[in-house]
Design an enzyme around this catalytic site. Structure first.
Site, PDB file in Angstrom:
ATOM      1  N   LYS A   1      47.490   0.255  50.960  1.00  0.00           N
ATOM      2  CA  LYS A   1      48.372   0.667  50.462  1.00  0.00           C
ATOM      3  C   LYS A   1      49.260  -0.711  50.086  1.00  0.00           C
ATOM      4  CE  LYS A   1      51.258   4.638  50.030  1.00  0.00           C
ATOM      5  NZ  LYS A   1      53.242   3.497  49.486  1.00  0.00           N
TER       6      LYS A   1
ATOM      7  N   GLY B   1      95.294 -14.963  50.380  1.00  0.00           N
ATOM      8  CA  GLY B   1      94.314 -15.522  51.474  1.00  0.00           C
ATOM      9  C   GLY B   1      95.009 -17.132  51.857  1.00  0.00           C
TER      10      GLY B   1
ATOM     11  N   GLU C   1      61.463  -3.399  44.377  1.00  0.00           N
ATOM     12  CA  GLU C   1      62.793  -2.524  45.456  1.00  0.00           C
ATOM     13  C   GLU C   1      63.643  -3.417  45.977  1.00  0.00           C
ATOM     14  OE1 GLU C   1      59.404  -1.534  48.629  1.00  0.00           O
ATOM     15  OE2 GLU C   1      58.849   0.546  47.179  1.00  0.00           O
TER      16      GLU C   1
ATOM     17  N   SER D   1      51.347  -1.357  53.803  1.00  0.00           N
ATOM     18  CA  SER D   1      52.603   0.052  55.206  1.00  0.00           C
ATOM     19  C   SER D   1      51.926  -0.666  56.542  1.00  0.00           C
ATOM     20  CB  SER D   1      51.593   1.677  54.087  1.00  0.00           C
ATOM     21  OG  SER D   1      51.412   2.277  55.752  1.00  0.00           O
TER      22      SER D   1
ATOM     23  N   HIS E   1      61.708  11.080  27.925  1.00  0.00           N
ATOM     24  CA  HIS E   1      62.517  11.879  28.687  1.00  0.00           C
ATOM     25  C   HIS E   1      61.080  12.378  30.128  1.00  0.00           C
ATOM     26  CE1 HIS E   1      65.237  13.967  25.688  1.00  0.00           C
ATOM     27  NE2 HIS E   1      64.431  13.387  25.134  1.00  0.00           N
TER      28      HIS E   1
END
Ligand SMILES: O=C(O)C[C@H](O)C(=O)O
Length: 466
Positions: free
Chosen positions: A324, A99, A331, A318, A188
């Protein structure tokens, strides 16, 4: 563009006339045209401003810098901290691993800005020399790690931890609000015995509490600063008492508990504090990824998914499918987690690159750390405000799944034994019927006994309230 001539020990360099930086900054700009979008984070520049100001005050107090120079350096550092010179730090992360060029960028800007503040021209003798005065009692090798620790510590306490705490508190409120809502559990990814939403969410709260604790545990090491070690950790060219005093001044100016590093050789040659603290950020990313995934899966549907919770519909999901709605906050949150986990790899590799007296992966470690710490804090706030606060149970769907569940049969283990209970579950599954019907058909119990023994609300164990 208009230029002026700046000089360093290698000769003359043309620099843009309207900028304070000097020859060494310009050389770096020309020699490292790598990833121009990744400029040295401003937080690091601010870290430098704190430490250069502290160094000027310490040098003056210890008798090696005049009051006039101290005041000029101090004033420019304050201006930098007030964001008056953000366009004066053009260098990229992908430069020398110590640096040095960013250290010199700060030294040159402070020097040339001081020149103007003192009423001189660039051609006059330097009132404040970039190496002899601004960099007095310092080397890039101890300033960069110091700037890095100041920047990372501040980011963690001012952005990361408050963001995680906000999400933790909201999930705690949801856990309490839904403490009586019994739903089917899944292990599971398959149907399991019931639990409440409150219990499920209490797990998320506990994950975040452990993450915050892990992160706070790393702050002690991060509060150690390398300044005073100079070139190789021995403290060459520093006056007596410098390291301790400069650390006190940094703590004073920043309002954060920085102290001189126990061992300057470690502080220059290894960046285990950054590796350690980012390890906690990675742990938090792992937790957030699980939480984000659970929430988007629980909210999946609306017709063909699990759909046991409802999350806010913030935007049309969408461009082609009308009506939708997508779990966009989950996300974004889990993409942040992916980035943090990737940054952890870069930081781990960076941490291994200490050769003898110096680690030379400092800029990449600092930039990745700051990105992770900022992203986690911001993503937690975004996820809280735009998703978590609005989570509601979908009572109808929860009941439907609970009533259909075959794993409520587990309650019968202690009444009729595992093997008979399994027979009831398998037969109901094969015939597409309900447990109660098959339990009676197989002659294992009466309808009254079934109702008495199979009550989802009695199956949520001793962890009813967290
Ligand atoms: O820039 C410095 O102060 C030292 C440099 O990083 C070096 O060790 O060569």
């Amino acid at each position: 563009m208009e230029y002026r001539i700046e000089k360093d020990t290698m000769g003359e360099v043309q620099v843009p006339a309207d900028k304070y930086w000097g020859a060494q900054t310009e050389r770096s700009r020309n020699n490292f045209k790598i990833g121009a979008e990744a400029s040295m984070p401003l937080e690091i520049v601010h870290g430098f401003a704190y430490l250069k100001k502290a160094a000027a005050h310490t040098n003056h107090e210890l008798g090696v810098l005049s009051q006039e120079k101290r005041d000029l350096i101090s004033k420019v550092c304050d201006e930098i901290l007030e964001n008056q010179h953000n366009d004066q730090f053009p260098l990229v992360v992908w430069q020398t691993g110590s640096g040095t060029q960013s250290n010199m960028n700060v030294n040159e800007v402070v020097s040339n800005r001081s020149q103007i503040l003192a009423g001189k021209t660039y051609d006059d003798e330097k009132v404040v020399h970039p190496n002899d005065d601004v960099n007095k009692s310092q080397s890039s090798n101890d300033t960069f790690p110091t700037g890095m620790h100041i920047a990372c510590y501040k980011m963690v306490v001012e952005n990361t931890i408050p963001g995680i705490e906000k999400l933790r508190d909201t999930l705690q409120e949801k856990s309490t609000a839904f403490e009586k809502v019994v739903k089917i559990g899944r292990t599971h990814l398959m149907d399991a015995t019931p639990l409440t939403i409150g219990q499920e969410f209490s797990g998320y709260v506990s994950q975040l509490n452990h993450g915050i604790k892990a992160l706070k545990n790393t702050l002690d090491h991060l509060s150690e600063i390398a300044l005073g070690g100079t070139a190789v950790g021995t403290g060459i060219n520093t006056p007596d008492g410098y390291a301790e005093l400069v650390a006190e001044k940094i703590a004073d100016f920043s309002g954060l508990p920085f102290r001189t590093a126990e061992n300057k050789f470690e502080a220059l040659a290894a960046h285990d504090a950054i590796v350690e603290s980012h390890g906690a950020l990675k742990q938090i990313a792992v937790s957030l990824n699980k939480i984000g995934n659970d929430i988007r899966l629980l909210a999946s549907g609306p017709r063909s998914g699990i759909g046991e919770i409802i999350i806010p519909a913030n935007e049309p999901g969408s461009s082609i499918m009308p009506g939708k709605v997508n779990p966009t906050q989950a996300e974004a949150l889990t993409m942040v987690c992916a980035q943090v986990m990737g940054n952890d790899v870069a930081i781990t590799v960076g941490g291994t690159q200490g050769h003898y007296e110096l680690n030379v992966f400092k800029p990449v470690m600092a930039a990745n750390f700051l990105q992770s710490a900022r992203l986690i804090g911001d993503a937690c706030v975004s996820f809280t405000d735009n998703c978590a606060v609005g989570i509601e149970p979908n009572y109808e769907r929860i009941k439907e799944h609970l009533d259909n569940s075959l794993m409520l049969v587990t309650a019968l283990n202690t009444k009729i034994g595992y093997e008979k209970a399994a027979k009831i579950a398998k037969t109901a599954h094969e015939n597409g019927t309900k447990l109660k019907e098959e339990a009676i058909n197989l002659g294992f119990m009466t309808a009254e006994e079934f109702d008495e023994w199979v009550k989802p609300e009695d199956m949520i164990g001793s962890m009813k309230k967290q």
